[in-house]
Design an enzyme around this catalytic site. Sequence first.
Site, PDB file in Angstrom:
ATOM      1  N   ASP A 106       0.860  -1.164   0.000  1.00  0.00           N
ATOM      2  CA  ASP A 106       0.000   0.000   0.000  1.00  0.00           C
ATOM      3  C   ASP A 106       0.911   1.233   0.000  1.00  0.00           C
ATOM      4  O   ASP A 106       2.115   1.125   0.266  1.00  0.00           O
ATOM      5  CB  ASP A 106      -0.901  -0.025   1.243  1.00  0.00           C
ATOM      6  CG  ASP A 106      -1.821   1.163   1.315  1.00  0.00           C
ATOM      7  OD1 ASP A 106      -2.358   1.566   0.270  1.00  0.00           O
ATOM      8  OD2 ASP A 106      -1.992   1.711   2.426  1.00  0.00           O
ATOM      9  N   ASP A 153      -0.030   5.129   1.073  1.00  0.00           N
ATOM     10  CA  ASP A 153      -0.195   6.045   2.197  1.00  0.00           C
ATOM     11  C   ASP A 153      -0.295   5.268   3.507  1.00  0.00           C
ATOM     12  O   ASP A 153      -1.136   4.384   3.662  1.00  0.00           O
ATOM     13  CB  ASP A 153      -1.435   6.910   1.999  1.00  0.00           C
ATOM     14  CG  ASP A 153      -1.366   7.702   0.691  1.00  0.00           C
ATOM     15  OD1 ASP A 153      -0.252   8.032   0.259  1.00  0.00           O
ATOM     16  OD2 ASP A 153      -2.437   7.970   0.109  1.00  0.00           O
ATOM     17  N   TYR A 168      -5.830  11.988   2.039  1.00  0.00           N
ATOM     18  CA  TYR A 168      -6.040  12.537   0.692  1.00  0.00           C
ATOM     19  C   TYR A 168      -4.807  13.310   0.192  1.00  0.00           C
ATOM     20  O   TYR A 168      -4.834  14.525   0.001  1.00  0.00           O
ATOM     21  CB  TYR A 168      -7.290  13.421   0.657  1.00  0.00           C
ATOM     22  CG  TYR A 168      -8.507  12.723   1.187  1.00  0.00           C
ATOM     23  CD1 TYR A 168      -9.015  11.594   0.543  1.00  0.00           C
ATOM     24  CD2 TYR A 168      -9.133  13.163   2.350  1.00  0.00           C
ATOM     25  CE1 TYR A 168     -10.138  10.933   1.035  1.00  0.00           C
ATOM     26  CE2 TYR A 168     -10.248  12.506   2.853  1.00  0.00           C
ATOM     27  CZ  TYR A 168     -10.743  11.387   2.192  1.00  0.00           C
ATOM     28  OH  TYR A 168     -11.846  10.736   2.687  1.00  0.00           O
ATOM     29  N   SER A 209      -9.412   7.593  -3.240  1.00  0.00           N
ATOM     30  CA  SER A 209     -10.768   8.144  -3.290  1.00  0.00           C
ATOM     31  C   SER A 209     -10.772   9.666  -3.279  1.00  0.00           C
ATOM     32  O   SER A 209     -11.824  10.287  -3.479  1.00  0.00           O
ATOM     33  CB  SER A 209     -11.597   7.613  -2.115  1.00  0.00           C
ATOM     34  OG  SER A 209     -11.079   8.090  -0.884  1.00  0.00           O
TER      35      SER A 209
END
Length: 264
Positions: free
Chosen positions: A106, A108, A117, A151
Amino acid sequence: MRQLNPLLPETFFLARGDCLCDGAVFPLLPLMNGHLETLLTIVDTHDTAAVTLLNRQMLESLPSTEPLTDLFREHGQKISVDAPVLTPDTLPLSSYPLHRPAVFLDRDGVLNYDHGYIGTQERFDWITGTFAALRRIASSGRHIFIVTNQSGVARGYYSEEDVKSLMDWAIATIRSEGATVDDWRYCPFHPTATLEPYRQNSEWRKPAPGMIQDLLTKWDVRPTDCFLIGDQKTDLQAAEAAGMAAYQVTPEKTLLDWTMELLP
């Protein structure tokens, strides 16, 4: 090549010609990790060169006034393969597995601190030990893949181009630190997205395994030869759905800690 030299690993290969199939260089990795005294060029029955192994010191010592192909011919040693086309099963040193294992990461919270974000370099802070961990994975002969939910695109905080630009910068930084990222995937979708084009239940959004499965297929990697390191439960669930082991980063156990444990 001389401009690239500072960014290259100590020993590396150059692949040439259309007779080299994908994956054919994998059996050469033991040589790349060992002591190399002279240029080594793999040729087929037609004396067609496809792979040349060399190191940074050799590259520095080669004259700069001749084409590389001529220099390889003059200064290198040939290894002949009794096959008209170079394929993984005809290359020497085939004891090295042709299906390289891989580590999925992954982004972040694993490579960089998760401030929420993250779409710009200014908000991208590397976690201490990340580059050492990536160098350790790369030196083990494993692929490094990144799979990241983004997202922030669906919520309108940044664009897909911002995601790609940031990843281009991050990968270039990783390579300048002596490691690499072989490939990556991101998912911009979310079921309750602010932006309608991104409002969907995507099979690429973790905990679904779509991003992982796409990389497994593209790179012909067996999930049982892989593992994932993430910081969220959804990362672990995606890995489990794809058929591989997974390990969770915490404030007490970083990516570097896991690589020290899993790749002794």
